[in-house]
Motif scaffolding. Structure first.
Motif, PDB file in Angstrom:
ATOM      1  N   ALA A 132       0.837  -1.210   0.000  1.00  0.00           N
ATOM      2  CA  ALA A 132       0.000   0.000   0.000  1.00  0.00           C
ATOM      3  C   ALA A 132       0.866   1.252   0.000  1.00  0.00           C
ATOM      4  O   ALA A 132       0.620   2.191  -0.771  1.00  0.00           O
ATOM      5  CB  ALA A 132      -0.935  -0.006   1.206  1.00  0.00           C
ATOM      6  N   ALA A 133       1.899   1.282   0.847  1.00  0.00           N
ATOM      7  CA  ALA A 133       2.771   2.456   0.926  1.00  0.00           C
ATOM      8  C   ALA A 133       3.550   2.654  -0.370  1.00  0.00           C
ATOM      9  O   ALA A 133       3.706   3.787  -0.845  1.00  0.00           O
ATOM     10  CB  ALA A 133       3.731   2.316   2.104  1.00  0.00           C
ATOM     11  N   THR A 135       2.777   1.682  -3.515  1.00  0.00           N
ATOM     12  CA  THR A 135       1.961   2.154  -4.641  1.00  0.00           C
ATOM     13  C   THR A 135       1.564   3.616  -4.468  1.00  0.00           C
ATOM     14  O   THR A 135       1.437   4.345  -5.449  1.00  0.00           O
ATOM     15  CB  THR A 135       0.714   1.264  -4.845  1.00  0.00           C
ATOM     16  OG1 THR A 135      -0.044   1.211  -3.641  1.00  0.00           O
ATOM     17  CG2 THR A 135       1.114  -0.143  -5.271  1.00  0.00           C
ATOM     18  N   LYS A 136       1.411   4.069  -3.218  1.00  0.00           N
ATOM     19  CA  LYS A 136       1.072   5.479  -2.975  1.00  0.00           C
ATOM     20  C   LYS A 136       2.181   6.438  -3.403  1.00  0.00           C
ATOM     21  O   LYS A 136       1.913   7.596  -3.680  1.00  0.00           O
ATOM     22  CB  LYS A 136       0.738   5.711  -1.504  1.00  0.00           C
ATOM     23  CG  LYS A 136      -0.630   5.220  -1.128  1.00  0.00           C
ATOM     24  CD  LYS A 136      -0.947   5.541   0.310  1.00  0.00           C
ATOM     25  CE  LYS A 136      -2.320   5.029   0.667  1.00  0.00           C
ATOM     26  NZ  LYS A 136      -2.684   5.336   2.038  1.00  0.00           N
ATOM     27  N   VAL A 137       3.431   5.948  -3.438  1.00  0.00           N
ATOM     28  CA  VAL A 137       4.542   6.830  -3.837  1.00  0.00           C
ATOM     29  C   VAL A 137       5.075   6.473  -5.223  1.00  0.00           C
ATOM     30  O   VAL A 137       6.181   6.863  -5.591  1.00  0.00           O
ATOM     31  CB  VAL A 137       5.686   6.836  -2.788  1.00  0.00           C
ATOM     32  CG1 VAL A 137       5.189   7.408  -1.469  1.00  0.00           C
ATOM     33  CG2 VAL A 137       6.298   5.457  -2.606  1.00  0.00           C
ATOM     34  N   ASP A 189      -4.907   1.311   4.821  1.00  0.00           N
ATOM     35  CA  ASP A 189      -4.583   2.739   4.852  1.00  0.00           C
ATOM     36  C   ASP A 189      -3.239   2.895   5.531  1.00  0.00           C
ATOM     37  O   ASP A 189      -3.111   2.628   6.716  1.00  0.00           O
ATOM     38  CB  ASP A 189      -5.669   3.518   5.600  1.00  0.00           C
ATOM     39  CG  ASP A 189      -5.393   4.996   5.635  1.00  0.00           C
ATOM     40  OD1 ASP A 189      -4.494   5.442   4.908  1.00  0.00           O
ATOM     41  OD2 ASP A 189      -6.065   5.680   6.403  1.00  0.00           O
ATOM     42  N   SER A 190      -2.215   3.348   4.786  1.00  0.00           N
ATOM     43  CA  SER A 190      -0.871   3.506   5.357  1.00  0.00           C
ATOM     44  C   SER A 190      -0.550   4.969   5.647  1.00  0.00           C
ATOM     45  O   SER A 190       0.586   5.301   5.940  1.00  0.00           O
ATOM     46  CB  SER A 190       0.171   2.908   4.415  1.00  0.00           C
ATOM     47  OG  SER A 190       0.173   3.622   3.200  1.00  0.00           O
ATOM     48  N   SER A 191      -1.545   5.828   5.553  1.00  0.00           N
ATOM     49  CA  SER A 191      -1.270   7.246   5.824  1.00  0.00           C
ATOM     50  C   SER A 191      -1.193   7.496   7.328  1.00  0.00           C
ATOM     51  O   SER A 191      -1.802   6.769   8.109  1.00  0.00           O
ATOM     52  CB  SER A 191      -2.366   8.120   5.208  1.00  0.00           C
ATOM     53  OG  SER A 191      -3.617   7.755   5.714  1.00  0.00           O
TER      54      SER A 191
END
Length: 193
Positions: A132-133, A135-137, A189-191
């Motif tokens: 998840a983290a 792919t978000k970056v 959710d890794s935020s």
């Protein structure tokens, strides 16, 4: 055994396959001693699967590099468990990726789980956070260099990705490249909270 200190960074509560509660959270500089101790406690076979030789100790520069992820080009998560209520958490697994300098959507992935905790779902929980983290970056592909008989790692990578390339590097070592897939079941959710 060194223990994780509580941190105000993102934490995700998980339950391992045997029912043991745990916490997944980003690696931070104060995890340095715990990481050094964890490597020393791995059996030689586990060290060989991870490093291709029986690496007994991390250097000071390796410890600094491994405990200072930036969350963009180096993402790292650890999983720790509490064996009894109100006790310090014991670190049992780490997963990380380093973004490739030339192909920005590609990152080398690595993970290791303490011997007594292997096959108990720790790596799956770490991969949920790491995928998840990443792919978000903008990291959409993993590459892993591993021993060709490391079936557990291959099964884990197959769960979180689609194999796009396999290269035989010789001497029982292969390089695998995966397109990362994050299913709704594995997406978390890794935020920061």
């Amino acid at each position: 055994m060194q223990h994780y200190r509580h941190s105000s960074t993102t934490e995700r509560h998980v339950t391992l396959l045997d029912g043991t509660p745990g916490i997944v959270r980003p690696i931070i500089p104060s995890d340095r001693d715990a990481l050094a101790t964890a490597l020393e406690e791995l059996d030689p076979e586990s060290r060989n699967r991870r490093f291709f030789f029986n690496k007994a100790k991390l250097s000071e520069s390796e410890l600094t590099k491994l405990t200072t992820p930036d969350g963009i080009d180096h993402i790292a998560y650890g999983l720790a468990v509490s064996l009894e209520e109100d006790t310090e958490r014991e670190p049992i697994a780490v997963a990380r990726c380093f973004r490739d300098k030339h192909q920005k959507d590609l990152a080398e992935i690595a993970f290791v789980t303490a011997d007594l905790w292997q096959s108990n779902g720790a790596a799956v929980e770490l991969m949920r956070s790491l995928s998840a983290a990443a792919t978000k970056v903008g990291i959409h592909r993993w590459f892993a260099v591993m021993l060709d008989n490391n079936t557990a790692m291959r099964l884990l990578l197959d769960r979180f990705g689609v194999l796009s390339e396999e290269l035989d590097l010789g001497n029982g070592v292969i390089e695998l490249i995966y397109e990362i897939k994050v299913s709704p079941r594995d997406l978390i959710d890794s935020s920061p909270k």
